[in-house]
Design an enzyme around this catalytic site. Structure first.
Site, PDB file in Angstrom:
ATOM      1  N   LYS A  83      45.488  -8.110  58.405  1.00 10.13           N
ATOM      2  CA  LYS A  83      46.359  -6.963  58.662  1.00 10.13           C
ATOM      3  C   LYS A  83      47.305  -7.291  59.816  1.00 10.13           C
ATOM      4  O   LYS A  83      46.924  -7.981  60.769  1.00 10.13           O
ATOM      5  CB  LYS A  83      45.484  -5.754  58.991  1.00 10.13           C
ATOM      6  CG  LYS A  83      46.216  -4.426  59.107  1.00 10.13           C
ATOM      7  CD  LYS A  83      45.197  -3.310  59.320  1.00 10.13           C
ATOM      8  CE  LYS A  83      45.844  -1.952  59.532  1.00 10.13           C
ATOM      9  NZ  LYS A  83      44.827  -0.888  59.727  1.00 10.13           N
ATOM     10  N   SER A 166      45.610   3.311  56.270  1.00 11.48           N
ATOM     11  CA  SER A 166      46.313   2.314  57.071  1.00 11.48           C
ATOM     12  C   SER A 166      46.177   0.884  56.585  1.00 11.48           C
ATOM     13  O   SER A 166      47.156   0.152  56.520  1.00 11.48           O
ATOM     14  CB  SER A 166      45.836   2.417  58.520  1.00 11.48           C
ATOM     15  OG  SER A 166      46.273   1.340  59.281  1.00 11.48           O
ATOM     16  N   SER A 190      40.416   3.973  57.686  1.00 12.58           N
ATOM     17  CA  SER A 190      41.511   3.059  57.365  1.00 12.58           C
ATOM     18  C   SER A 190      41.076   1.800  56.638  1.00 12.58           C
ATOM     19  O   SER A 190      41.904   1.103  56.049  1.00 12.58           O
ATOM     20  CB  SER A 190      42.259   2.656  58.640  1.00 12.58           C
ATOM     21  OG  SER A 190      42.780   3.784  59.283  1.00 12.58           O
TER      22      SER A 190
END
Length: 505
Positions: A83, A166, A190
């Site tokens: 990420k 997210s 998330s």
């Protein structure tokens, strides 16, 4: 090595496990081609923000090392995605921006702790995944999975479907096989929410097993296609980080989570169902209710209902975000845009609306503005203490104790994430089912996303007390091996990359 790998049969990269992948250059080349096929072209899933320009060079070096010195272990030469809020060495050629143009070109001082551990194990970071910008800290009302740099991430199970939370880029990338494994981060659902929505496994570890937004609630975790692969990554990234105080309180030696993979782990367990959290989602609730018989057949006793005595609470997250973001930026070696504080970040977005606030759907940054000026003072710490009491003592721990439970189970999509967020406790999501083909598409015209559509996946979540990952992994594995839900349905046809290892060998 699996039988497929040892017999010379090349695995399908849509489902390939980490154990099946042994040729760094070939698999790196194939995965980069798969990203090229569906990320910006074709269905334009926008799962990956950028790829690593040195990935193939690193793959060659690791292949040569394997031949000359032997393997470093199971992650040697394995292509992973991280990420875009997980820092990687600047000299490697990738940015770390949390999806924001404000940090484009910024220089991080070092690999993030989890990245350093994976790199040492021989993993190759082939790219950074898209996310809700600043991990959702900019705005609650922004469509999930949007960032200025990465655009709008899309779920690959229905065109223009919401990727859900997210770490959406990591979830989508794993769903269609754009890498062998990935990491996301979670404050409130998330990791587990996009894992549920994209038909994969996600593990949100105990906080303290990291991240610039909230040291009290944020944690990185693996997002993979199987419990086995997720457990493997967790084994490598867990452990105390000298720069992260939260990680210094974990008990004893970090276990080998691969030893938790027991098909019989549910025998004799007591699992609780907090019915009050399960809200009006008919198909999901029906599938979940049916799954309770599977749990029983695997030897578990189901306590239903097993509701939390106190599921409400406040959270000090706004203050944590404000201080966390400013602290993170202050530690960067260089920020070419000149952004130094949360106030600078808000102003940068205002003067660069085409990049950061494109209309009509992505103009909001109200959460930033609400957090600006928040002080981490006595009132903040008092709220934090209340959160811990509500989430831990009077929340999850109280429920486990009251009903003598080994774990709590419920549908991931209807999960009320607040108790686990404010407690900092672990969650694991495993595929459970899919929306029926006849379900109504909502909204009928995406604005910009469909929240409900035929074939959209959903998962089941396993919840426990602090540092109960080993037990939760064993329960999740037993359920996964009994049900094999993930292979039952693939993404829609245009979202499936065609490149395979046979295409590059």
């Amino acid at each position: 090595m699996t039988s497929n790998a040892s017999s010379g049969v090349l695995p399908d990269l849509y489902e390939a496990s980490i154990a099946e992948l042994q040729d760094g250059l070939a698999q790196g080349t194939a995965y980069l081609s798969r990203i090229e096929e569906v990320n910006f072209k074709g269905p334009a899933l926008h799962a990956v923000i950028e790829t690593n320009p040195k990935a193939l060079t690193q793959a060659v070096a690791l292949d040569d090392e394997r031949k000359e010195k032997g393997s470093r272990g199971p992650l040697h030469g394995i292509p992973l995605l991280l990420k875009d809020n997980i820092a990687t060495l600047y000299e490697e050629g990738m940015n770390t921006t949390a999806g924001s143009y404000a940090l484009l070109g910024s220089v991080v001082p070092r690999d993030a702790f989890v990245a350093a551990k994976l790199r040492e194990a021989g993993a190759i970071f082939i790219g950074k995944t898209n996310l809700s910008e600043w991990a959702g800290a900019r705005s609650i009302s922004l469509p999930r999975g949007f960032s200025g740099r990465g655009g709008q991430t899309l779920c690959p199970y229905y065109p223009n479907a919401d990727p859900f939370a997210s770490s959406s880029g990591s979830g989508v990338a794993m769903a269609v096989g754009l890498a062998a494994g990935s990491l996301g981060t979670e404050t409130r659902a998330s990791i587990v929410a996009p894992s549920s929505r994209n038909n994969i496994v996600g593990i949100k570890p105990t906080v303290g097993l990291w991240c610039p937004y909230s040291s009290n609630q944020d944690t990185p975790g693996p997002m993979c296609r199987s419990v086995t692969d997720a457990a493997l990554l967790l084994t490598f990234i867990a452990g105390p980080d000298p720069r992260d105080e939260a990680t210094l309180h974990q008990p004893g030696i970090v276990p080998d989570y691969m030893k938790a993979l027991d098909k019989n782990a549910l025998k004799g367990t007591r699992l609780g169902v907090p019915r009050a959290f399960i809200r009006n989602m008919k198909a999901i609730e029906e599938t979940f209710n049916s799954s309770l018989d599977i749990f029983r057949a695997l030897g578990a006793e189901i306590i239903d209902p097993a509701d939390f005595p106190n599921g409400e609470g406040t959270t000090g997250i706004a203050g944590g975000e404000a201080v966390g973001i400013s602290k993170y930026i202050s530690e960067l070696v260089e920020v070419p845009t000149g952004v130094k504080t949360l106030a600078d970040l808000i102003e940068f977005n205002k003067i660069n609306p085409d990049l950061e606030l494109p209309g009509p759907f992505y103009t909001d940054q109200s959460r930033f503005m609400d957090a600006e000026g928040t002080q981490v003072d006595d009132a903040y710490f008092a709220a934090l203490a209340q959160d811990f009491d509500l989430g831990r003592t009077r929340g999850i721990d109280a429920t486990l104790a009251k009903f003598n439970l080994d774990a709590i189970i419920l549908p991931t999509d209807v999960l009320e994430p607040k108790p686990t967020a404010i407690a900092g406790y672990p969650l694991i999501s495993v595929p459970l089912g899919f929306q029926p083909d006849g379900v109504e598409v909502l909204p009928a015209t995406p604005s910009p996303l469909h929240s409900q559509a035929p074939g959209i996946p959903f998962g089941v979540a396993f919840m426990g007390t602090a540092y109960s990952e080993f037990k939760l992994i064993s329960y999740a594995y037993a359920f996964e091996q009994a049900t094999h839900v993930r292979p039952q349905r693939r993404a829609y046809n245009n979202a499936i990359p065609r490149t395979q290892l046979t295409s590059v060998i």
